[in-house]
Design an enzyme around this catalytic site. Structure first.
Site, PDB file in Angstrom:
ATOM      1  N   VAL A  12       0.973  -1.183   0.084  1.00 51.84           N
ATOM      2  CA  VAL A  12       0.095   0.135  -0.126  1.00 51.84           C
ATOM      3  C   VAL A  12       0.804   1.404   0.028  1.00 51.84           C
ATOM      4  CG1 VAL A  12      -1.604   1.194   1.243  1.00 51.84           C
ATOM      5  CG2 VAL A  12      -1.776  -1.367   1.100  1.00 51.84           C
ATOM      6  N   LYS A 100      -6.377  -1.067   9.735  1.00 51.87           N
ATOM      7  CA  LYS A 100      -7.812  -1.446  10.471  1.00 51.87           C
ATOM      8  C   LYS A 100      -7.681  -1.921  12.150  1.00 51.87           C
ATOM      9  CE  LYS A 100      -8.287  -4.619   7.072  1.00 51.87           C
ATOM     10  NZ  LYS A 100      -6.918  -4.512   6.595  1.00 51.87           N
ATOM     11  N   GLY A 129     -11.093  -1.145   1.758  1.00 52.51           N
ATOM     12  CA  GLY A 129     -10.045  -0.735   0.639  1.00 52.51           C
ATOM     13  C   GLY A 129     -10.584   0.516  -0.088  1.00 52.51           C
ATOM     14  N   ILE A 131     -13.511   1.046  -1.398  1.00 50.87           N
ATOM     15  CA  ILE A 131     -14.753   1.390  -1.392  1.00 50.87           C
ATOM     16  C   ILE A 131     -15.063   2.525  -0.600  1.00 50.87           C
ATOM     17  CG2 ILE A 131     -17.026   0.408  -0.788  1.00 50.87           C
ATOM     18  CD1 ILE A 131     -16.054  -2.345  -0.933  1.00 50.87           C
ATOM     19  N   GLY A 182      -2.228 -15.021  -4.978  1.00 49.65           N
ATOM     20  CA  GLY A 182      -2.159 -13.594  -4.113  1.00 49.65           C
ATOM     21  C   GLY A 182      -3.052 -13.017  -3.379  1.00 49.65           C
ATOM     22  N   ASP A 196      -9.835 -10.178  10.498  1.00 48.05           N
ATOM     23  CA  ASP A 196      -9.865  -9.266   9.577  1.00 48.05           C
ATOM     24  C   ASP A 196     -11.324  -8.254   9.328  1.00 48.05           C
ATOM     25  OD1 ASP A 196      -8.637  -7.490   7.411  1.00 48.05           O
ATOM     26  OD2 ASP A 196     -10.363  -8.167   6.595  1.00 48.05           O
ATOM     27  N   LYS A 200     -12.974  -4.943  10.935  1.00 51.89           N
ATOM     28  CA  LYS A 200     -13.705  -3.692  10.220  1.00 51.89           C
ATOM     29  C   LYS A 200     -15.206  -3.521  11.058  1.00 51.89           C
ATOM     30  CE  LYS A 200     -11.250  -5.319   6.281  1.00 51.89           C
ATOM     31  NZ  LYS A 200     -11.215  -6.105   4.829  1.00 51.89           N
ATOM     32  N   GLY A 298      -6.135  -4.566  -2.319  1.00 51.21           N
ATOM     33  CA  GLY A 298      -5.272  -4.427  -3.508  1.00 51.21           C
ATOM     34  C   GLY A 298      -4.565  -3.153  -3.280  1.00 51.21           C
TER      35      GLY A 298
END
Length: 408
Positions: A12, A100, A129, A131, A182, A196, A200, A298
């Site tokens: 990132v 996060k 991400g 959105i 990946g 994860d 969120k 991504g």
């Protein structure tokens, strides 16, 4: 010119640097000023980049440089990110992050510091991400009382479940494929065990309802126990299995917060979200259901959201954006006991007794799929209080039993 700094040059972080440096003219046009990357903090060496001269290894160079007004934290993890971010905010620098784990653990504290110092702490990229979801919730839906937030919040698990549903793959094979492509880490624990998505949910619940929710308050279950048999039975009930994160405000003023595998009716639009895509459905008292959909992770998508927050900070250097929630407490999040339906899978060597008990407990309003040869019964219950359904399930007397919630 507005000086900025990037902490971390991984997937990132490198994306953030590339956008800011390669598209500086476009960003300057939007900000009406230049965002100049002065430093990039990373312990590794990057000698062959066009911006290799910007790398430093000493955090204090950033902290003590009053000309740096905006810091992007894209290191990940709580430590040392928490100490670095807190120090930057206390020094009067605005901070944006995609982290996060940090926001879920320390969001209330860091937002308070930002408020006290009249700077910004923004974290759009921490959920979904690329959105846009946090900004619309806090601004575009501000006239609403939010009743619930529901979504597919982890692209890795969604990809794995989709492969199990569409290609009849076993969980282990679907996970291996996700790793090869990946989409899953070498250590996929955070994804497949639901951690994860849990983080969120913490952020979404905190923003939606105004009080911090901590990861240990979210009832979390991953997808490792899902089998091809469950997928087949779900299809028989015209459903698919998704890992769903959900938070809801109760009439008592308490909230519920969960992450768990869920049977989703094919009539529900969320059932059609496949592959690595995410979706978040926000239910407001004025708008009804509003759906956000897109790539949940991504390099490009997440970096885009980070840079958007940096642009927002640049536009509000002298005026803090209102993004805030209070700290929570131990009894703020409770287990739900609302009317619901359950999927119950049961297997027993005494099939006839199992079927007789199932019919006696759940009646003819429930739906049944029976496999006498394997001694299996799948039940989709009628709507009852969750506690009553769980009590009945415990009385079923099967050798093996599995329970999943439903979303219709």
């Amino acid at each position: 010119m507005i000086n900025a700094e990037i902490m971390g040059h991984g997937v990132v972080g490198s994306g953030v640097a590339e956008i800011l440096i390669n598209h500086s003219d476009r960003i300057a046009e939007k900000v009406k000023d230049e965002i100049f990357v002065k430093y990039i903090l990373d312990l590794r060496d990057f000698d062959n980049l066009s911006y290799s001269d910007k790398f430093i290894k000493d955090f204090n160079l950033i902290l003590n440089d009053d000309s740096v007004k905006i810091v992007a934290e894209v290191m990940g993890g709580v430590n040392p990110a928490y100490d670095f971010v807190k120090s930057c905010l206390l020094a009067g620098k605005s901070v944006v992050t995609s982290n996060k784990e940090l926001v879920a653990a320390k969001g209330a504290e860091l937002l308070k510091i930002a408020n006290d110092k009249n700077v910004n702490f923004l974290f759009e990229a921490s959920v979904g991400g690329g959105i846009p979801i946090l900004r619309p919730m806090s601004q575009c839906l501000a006239a609403n009382k939010i009743n619930s937030v529901t979504g597919i919040l982890n692209g890795t698990t969604n990809y794995i479940l989709n492969k199990m549903i569409v290609d009849n793959m076993a969980f282990e094979d679907a996970l291996k494929l996700a790793q090869e492509k990946g989409f899953a880490e070498k250590d996929p624990t955070a994804d497949i065990e639901g951690h994860d998505a849990c983080r969120k949910v913490c952020i979404l619940a905190s923003l939606a309802f105004g009080r911090h929710v901590y990861p240990n308050q979210v009832k979390t279950e991953g997808i490792t126990s899902i089998t091809a048999t469950d997928v087949e039975f779900a299809d028989g009930f015209n459903c698919v299995i998704k890992l769903i994160g959900r938070t809801e405000m109760l009439e008592s003023g308490k909230i519920t917060a969960t992450v768990r595998p869920t049977l989703v009716s094919r009539d529900n639009i969320i059932s059609a979200v496949n592959g690595v895509f995410n979706t978040v459905m926000v239910s407001g008292d004025q708008t009804g259901d509003v759906l956000f959909y897109g790539k949940g992770a991504g390099k490009e998508a997440t970096a885009s959201a980070v840079v958007a927050d940096m642009i927002d900070c640049a536009k509000h250097l002298n005026a803090r954006k209102y993004l805030f929630w209070e700290d929570g407490d131990d009894d703020y999040v409770v287990e739900a006991n609302e009317p619901t339906r359950l999927y119950i899978y049961a297997k027993s060597e005494n099939y006839e007794n199992l079927l007789e008990n199932a019919l006696a407990l759940f009646g003819d309003k429930a739906s049944y799929i029976k496999n006498k040869f394997k001694g299996e019964v799948a039940i989709l219950t009628d709507t009852e209080l969750e506690s009553d359904l769980l009590e009945k399930a415990n009385k079923l007397g099967a050798d093996a039993i599995k329970i999943m919630h439903t979303l219709f």
